[in-house]
Scaffold this motif. Sequence first.
Motif, PDB file in Angstrom:
ATOM      1  N   SER A 155      40.739  34.041  38.106  1.00 55.60           N
ATOM      2  CA  SER A 155      41.375  34.333  36.702  1.00 55.60           C
ATOM      3  C   SER A 155      42.233  35.712  37.198  1.00 55.60           C
ATOM      4  O   SER A 155      42.022  36.077  38.366  1.00 55.60           O
ATOM      5  CB  SER A 155      40.422  35.348  35.705  1.00 55.60           C
ATOM      6  OG  SER A 155      40.048  35.485  35.954  1.00 55.60           O
ATOM      7  N   LEU A 156      42.930  35.830  36.211  1.00 55.02           N
ATOM      8  CA  LEU A 156      43.981  37.259  36.930  1.00 55.02           C
ATOM      9  C   LEU A 156      43.389  38.112  37.212  1.00 55.02           C
ATOM     10  O   LEU A 156      43.858  39.457  37.809  1.00 55.02           O
ATOM     11  CB  LEU A 156      44.952  37.481  35.358  1.00 55.02           C
ATOM     12  CG  LEU A 156      46.457  36.037  35.798  1.00 55.02           C
ATOM     13  CD1 LEU A 156      47.123  36.519  34.051  1.00 55.02           C
ATOM     14  CD2 LEU A 156      47.221  36.004  36.719  1.00 55.02           C
ATOM     15  N   TRP A 157      41.708  38.837  36.479  1.00 49.22           N
ATOM     16  CA  TRP A 157      41.305  39.882  36.442  1.00 49.22           C
ATOM     17  C   TRP A 157      40.867  39.530  37.511  1.00 49.22           C
ATOM     18  O   TRP A 157      40.369  40.846  38.590  1.00 49.22           O
ATOM     19  CB  TRP A 157      39.917  39.341  35.327  1.00 49.22           C
ATOM     20  CG  TRP A 157      39.894  40.984  35.751  1.00 49.22           C
ATOM     21  CD1 TRP A 157      37.415  40.762  35.437  1.00 49.22           C
ATOM     22  CD2 TRP A 157      39.184  42.092  35.570  1.00 49.22           C
ATOM     23  NE1 TRP A 157      37.344  42.092  35.946  1.00 49.22           N
ATOM     24  CE2 TRP A 157      38.498  43.501  35.350  1.00 49.22           C
ATOM     25  CE3 TRP A 157      40.532  43.115  34.948  1.00 49.22           C
ATOM     26  CZ2 TRP A 157      38.479  44.175  35.037  1.00 49.22           C
ATOM     27  CZ3 TRP A 157      40.881  44.342  34.621  1.00 49.22           C
ATOM     28  CH2 TRP A 157      39.034  44.753  35.196  1.00 49.22           C
ATOM     29  N   ASP A 158      39.991  38.525  38.239  1.00 49.44           N
ATOM     30  CA  ASP A 158      39.867  38.449  39.536  1.00 49.44           C
ATOM     31  C   ASP A 158      40.858  39.054  40.367  1.00 49.44           C
ATOM     32  O   ASP A 158      40.315  39.813  41.590  1.00 49.44           O
ATOM     33  CB  ASP A 158      39.308  36.731  40.035  1.00 49.44           C
ATOM     34  CG  ASP A 158      38.457  36.680  39.229  1.00 49.44           C
ATOM     35  OD1 ASP A 158      37.489  37.953  38.683  1.00 49.44           O
ATOM     36  OD2 ASP A 158      38.268  35.569  38.997  1.00 49.44           O
ATOM     37  N   TYR A 159      41.837  38.136  40.511  1.00 50.19           N
ATOM     38  CA  TYR A 159      42.866  39.165  41.627  1.00 50.19           C
ATOM     39  C   TYR A 159      43.421  40.580  41.249  1.00 50.19           C
ATOM     40  O   TYR A 159      43.387  41.305  41.991  1.00 50.19           O
ATOM     41  CB  TYR A 159      44.273  37.980  41.463  1.00 50.19           C
ATOM     42  CG  TYR A 159      44.118  36.787  41.502  1.00 50.19           C
ATOM     43  CD1 TYR A 159      44.180  36.590  43.281  1.00 50.19           C
ATOM     44  CD2 TYR A 159      44.116  35.826  40.584  1.00 50.19           C
ATOM     45  CE1 TYR A 159      43.778  34.897  43.520  1.00 50.19           C
ATOM     46  CE2 TYR A 159      43.866  34.261  40.869  1.00 50.19           C
ATOM     47  CZ  TYR A 159      43.441  34.016  42.234  1.00 50.19           C
ATOM     48  OH  TYR A 159      43.416  33.183  42.689  1.00 50.19           O
TER      49      TYR A 159
END
Length: 257
Positions: A135-139
Amino acid sequence: MSEAVPQGNPQTALAVASLLRHDKLLKQRLGLFQSRTTEFFRYKRFVRALQSPKYLKKSNNQPDLYPSATNESQARLIFITLIKSQIVIPVKKLHSNELKENDLSPNKDYPHLLMSKQAQLTPDEYYVWNYNPKSLWDYATVVAVVAGILALVCYPLWPVSMRKGSYYVSLAALVFLGAFFTIAIIRLILFLTSLIFVSGGKTQGFWIFPNLFEDCGILESFKPLYGFGEQDSYSYIKKQKRMKKRQAKKAKLNEKK
């Protein structure tokens, strides 16, 4: 005549999985599979997700990646593609009497799941995901960690004002940790004292911040200010809510009968 889904096509499998991985129609639950928590769902829920307007729109725009799933046989072929790509795995939800046979200990929060030898594709058959897209949060987390490491490496190059700021931030963090451990020690002393002096068996010990070490949010950890025994704890309240839901479901089933 509808096109057959290419069996084992990794592009189709990944596209469908990415689209429906967190779809609400799956009504996913958390279970313990191979000693870790993972989301699982019923086969019939996935068929419904494939026949939803969301998937239909994708299928009309990109039929090569999202094959048609307007009927049961088409949805079945798509799901077989996901199984062959090992994106989803058939499992069996174990009952309490089956746990000992598999050397597993009961868990009050999550049911245990065991891999099935063969997929039956029956409506109530369970499946777990073997796919977790980034997800964008992981990146963002990775970027933040790298930026933090670079900032620490370049600490000697920081201007004096930034060094002073980092000093005060570190000091505030130490004060916060000290206050946290002080509260933890005080609440333990009060709890042990209440067990000695409180009689009659009406309480199970006095706690300040009974949710301090519960699995909940930061603000919820400091609510309520005090409580007795486990009745004011987050886990106990959550357990009571689950019991009420189960009782409501049983009552509905009895009414239908």
